[in-house]
Motif scaffolding. Structure first.
Motif, PDB file in Angstrom:
ATOM      1  N   MET A   1      67.684  -0.739  59.677  1.00  0.00           N
ATOM      2  CA  MET A   1      68.913   0.077  60.799  1.00  0.00           C
ATOM      3  C   MET A   1      68.823   1.588  60.481  1.00  0.00           C
ATOM      4  O   MET A   1      69.348   1.733  59.000  1.00  0.00           O
ATOM      5  CB  MET A   1      69.734  -1.168  59.868  1.00  0.00           C
ATOM      6  N   ARG A   2      69.561   1.951  61.876  1.00  0.00           N
ATOM      7  CA  ARG A   2      70.243   3.537  61.880  1.00  0.00           C
ATOM      8  C   ARG A   2      71.076   3.783  61.141  1.00  0.00           C
ATOM      9  O   ARG A   2      72.387   2.802  61.340  1.00  0.00           O
ATOM     10  CB  ARG A   2      69.880   3.965  62.802  1.00  0.00           C
ATOM     11  N   LEU A   3      71.566   4.983  60.395  1.00  0.00           N
ATOM     12  CA  LEU A   3      73.137   4.771  59.815  1.00  0.00           C
ATOM     13  C   LEU A   3      73.543   5.028  61.476  1.00  0.00           C
ATOM     14  O   LEU A   3      74.689   4.239  60.285  1.00  0.00           O
ATOM     15  CB  LEU A   3      72.408   6.568  59.350  1.00  0.00           C
ATOM     16  N   LYS A   4      74.163   5.518  62.325  1.00  0.00           N
ATOM     17  CA  LYS A   4      75.010   5.697  63.277  1.00  0.00           C
ATOM     18  C   LYS A   4      75.042   4.135  63.371  1.00  0.00           C
ATOM     19  O   LYS A   4      76.192   3.566  64.069  1.00  0.00           O
ATOM     20  CB  LYS A   4      74.371   6.522  64.250  1.00  0.00           C
ATOM     21  N   GLU A   5      73.483   2.875  63.904  1.00  0.00           N
ATOM     22  CA  GLU A   5      73.950   2.012  64.758  1.00  0.00           C
ATOM     23  C   GLU A   5      75.295   0.824  63.410  1.00  0.00           C
ATOM     24  O   GLU A   5      76.028   0.325  63.637  1.00  0.00           O
ATOM     25  CB  GLU A   5      72.988   1.229  64.415  1.00  0.00           C
ATOM     26  N   LEU A   6      75.036   1.174  62.000  1.00  0.00           N
ATOM     27  CA  LEU A   6      75.697   0.484  60.831  1.00  0.00           C
ATOM     28  C   LEU A   6      76.957   1.041  60.249  1.00  0.00           C
ATOM     29  O   LEU A   6      77.843   0.315  60.402  1.00  0.00           O
ATOM     30  CB  LEU A   6      74.941   1.341  59.554  1.00  0.00           C
ATOM     31  N   GLU A   7      77.130   2.416  61.162  1.00  0.00           N
ATOM     32  CA  GLU A   7      78.401   3.042  60.980  1.00  0.00           C
ATOM     33  C   GLU A   7      79.565   2.276  62.185  1.00  0.00           C
ATOM     34  O   GLU A   7      80.492   1.893  61.972  1.00  0.00           O
ATOM     35  CB  GLU A   7      78.253   4.589  60.912  1.00  0.00           C
ATOM     36  N   GLY A   8      78.580   2.483  63.224  1.00  0.00           N
ATOM     37  CA  GLY A   8      79.177   1.220  64.526  1.00  0.00           C
ATOM     38  C   GLY A   8      79.482  -0.272  63.986  1.00  0.00           C
ATOM     39  O   GLY A   8      80.852  -0.191  64.513  1.00  0.00           O
ATOM     40  N   TYR A   9      78.839  -0.850  63.607  1.00  0.00           N
ATOM     41  CA  TYR A   9      79.442  -2.111  63.266  1.00  0.00           C
ATOM     42  C   TYR A   9      80.403  -1.546  61.478  1.00  0.00           C
ATOM     43  O   TYR A   9      81.531  -2.278  62.353  1.00  0.00           O
ATOM     44  CB  TYR A   9      78.310  -2.732  62.226  1.00  0.00           C
ATOM     45  N   LEU A  10      80.497  -0.829  61.110  1.00  0.00           N
ATOM     46  CA  LEU A  10      81.275  -0.688  60.465  1.00  0.00           C
ATOM     47  C   LEU A  10      83.071  -0.330  60.373  1.00  0.00           C
ATOM     48  O   LEU A  10      84.090  -0.522  60.385  1.00  0.00           O
ATOM     49  CB  LEU A  10      81.092  -0.093  58.678  1.00  0.00           C
ATOM     50  N   GLN A  11      83.034   0.401  61.354  1.00  0.00           N
ATOM     51  CA  GLN A  11      84.024   0.934  62.279  1.00  0.00           C
ATOM     52  C   GLN A  11      85.426  -0.770  62.945  1.00  0.00           C
ATOM     53  O   GLN A  11      86.017  -0.481  63.297  1.00  0.00           O
ATOM     54  CB  GLN A  11      84.037   1.211  64.045  1.00  0.00           C
ATOM     55  N   GLU A  12      84.187  -2.211  63.520  1.00  0.00           N
ATOM     56  CA  GLU A  12      84.441  -2.813  63.428  1.00  0.00           C
ATOM     57  C   GLU A  12      85.908  -3.427  62.276  1.00  0.00           C
ATOM     58  O   GLU A  12      86.747  -4.868  62.753  1.00  0.00           O
ATOM     59  CB  GLU A  12      84.091  -4.178  64.232  1.00  0.00           C
ATOM     60  N   VAL A  13      85.157  -2.999  61.352  1.00  0.00           N
ATOM     61  CA  VAL A  13      86.366  -3.912  60.154  1.00  0.00           C
ATOM     62  C   VAL A  13      87.735  -3.373  59.782  1.00  0.00           C
ATOM     63  O   VAL A  13      87.631  -2.183  59.728  1.00  0.00           O
ATOM     64  CB  VAL A  13      85.378  -3.226  58.524  1.00  0.00           C
ATOM     65  N   ASN A  14      88.780  -4.146  60.017  1.00  0.00           N
ATOM     66  CA  ASN A  14      90.166  -3.734  60.344  1.00  0.00           C
ATOM     67  C   ASN A  14      90.258  -3.303  58.517  1.00  0.00           C
ATOM     68  O   ASN A  14      90.546  -4.440  57.656  1.00  0.00           O
ATOM     69  CB  ASN A  14      90.737  -4.693  60.535  1.00  0.00           C
ATOM     70  N   VAL A  15      91.433  -2.521  58.372  1.00  0.00           N
ATOM     71  CA  VAL A  15      92.082  -2.483  57.082  1.00  0.00           C
ATOM     72  C   VAL A  15      93.315  -2.801  56.935  1.00  0.00           C
ATOM     73  O   VAL A  15      93.661  -3.126  57.881  1.00  0.00           O
ATOM     74  CB  VAL A  15      92.016  -0.786  57.242  1.00  0.00           C
ATOM     75  N   PHE A  16      93.756  -2.298  55.881  1.00  0.00           N
ATOM     76  CA  PHE A  16      95.093  -3.008  55.150  1.00  0.00           C
ATOM     77  C   PHE A  16      96.278  -2.368  56.429  1.00  0.00           C
ATOM     78  O   PHE A  16      95.960  -1.331  56.762  1.00  0.00           O
ATOM     79  CB  PHE A  16      95.313  -1.849  53.765  1.00  0.00           C
ATOM     80  N   THR A  17      97.001  -3.509  55.962  1.00  0.00           N
ATOM     81  CA  THR A  17      98.095  -3.450  56.848  1.00  0.00           C
ATOM     82  C   THR A  17      99.206  -2.592  56.462  1.00  0.00           C
ATOM     83  O   THR A  17     100.442  -2.304  56.607  1.00  0.00           O
ATOM     84  CB  THR A  17      98.825  -4.610  57.937  1.00  0.00           C
ATOM     85  N   ALA A  18      99.261  -2.990  55.183  1.00  0.00           N
ATOM     86  CA  ALA A  18     100.857  -3.132  54.021  1.00  0.00           C
ATOM     87  C   ALA A  18      99.852  -2.640  52.589  1.00  0.00           C
ATOM     88  O   ALA A  18      99.973  -3.735  51.524  1.00  0.00           O
ATOM     89  CB  ALA A  18     101.538  -3.892  53.393  1.00  0.00           C
TER      90      ALA A  18
END
Length: 214
Positions: A1-18
């Motif tokens: 998998m290309r680097l940019k493709e992997l980064e695109g998937y990881l942008q869908e991961v939600n981060v801490f709210t608190a």
């Protein structure tokens, strides 16, 4: 998998709210997470088909990325129930099936052998963005590193403040551990807690590969 493709998937991961200040819960950016994981796989073959542990997994960006890169199994470990709930939500939203989660104190893993006893052996690779050891947590980064080195058979990939490089090199030599600083990155630390005086702070961070002894 290309680097940019992997980064695109990881942008869908939600981060801490608190986020919890005592646990130094700062999110690992998709940009840095993708580069760590892509390097681990394309340069060393340490992800695909391997048993991978994400120590202090938080919301799961590293573990999820490892699963996307076809890790045989990924185990996310965190002490915080809320973080694990967020991680489980991310896993479900992205339809990931190869991640198990474990609530445990990372600093105790090398003492009670929890993962080794559960899975029957050491794991292949550990990936982590440990606490930097600030705000009354001095030394916790090295506790994470020691636990990781006791768990991993192939390699440990970790992020540490560049200002601690000499200390890490010294301890690695004492432990008989191979160490390679793969890159110096700029970690953009956002204004997350009330005591932060600036909108963001740019911190120099080393991306390091450790090779456990024996």
């Amino acid at each position: 998998m290309r680097l940019k493709e992997l980064e695109g998937y990881l942008q869908e991961v939600n981060v801490f709210t608190a986020p919890n200040v005592s646990l130094e819960q700062y999110p690992t950016s998709p940009h840095i997470a993708a580069r760590l994981l892509h390097t681990a796989e394309t340069c060393y073959g340490d992800i695909d088909g391997q048993v991978v542990v994400d120590l202090g997994c938080g919301c799961g960006v590293l573990g999820i990325g490892a699963a996307i890169l076809n890790a045989g199994l990924c185990i996310g470990v965190d002490i915080d129930e809320s973080a694990l709930e967020n991680c489980q939500t991310n896993i479900a939203d992205l339809d990931i099936t190869s991640i198990d989660l474990l609530k445990h104190d990372v600093a105790l893993l090398d003492k009670d052998r929890t993962i080794v006893s559960l899975w029957g052996s050491k794991v292949d690779t550990v990936i982590m963005n440990p606490p930097f050891g600030t705000k009354n947590n001095k030394g916790v980064d090295m506790l994470f590193l020691k636990a990781a080195l006791d768990l991993a058979d192939r390699a440990v990939y970790s992020l540490h403040k560049t200002s601690t490089r000499q200390h890490i090199m010294k301890k690695s030599k004492e432990w008989g551990v191979g160490v390679d600083v793969l890159a110096e990155l700029r970690f953009d630390l956002p204004q997350t807690f009330k005591f932060h005086k600036h909108q963001s702070v740019d911190i120099a961070v080393d991306f390091i590969r450790f090779q456990p002894s024996g």
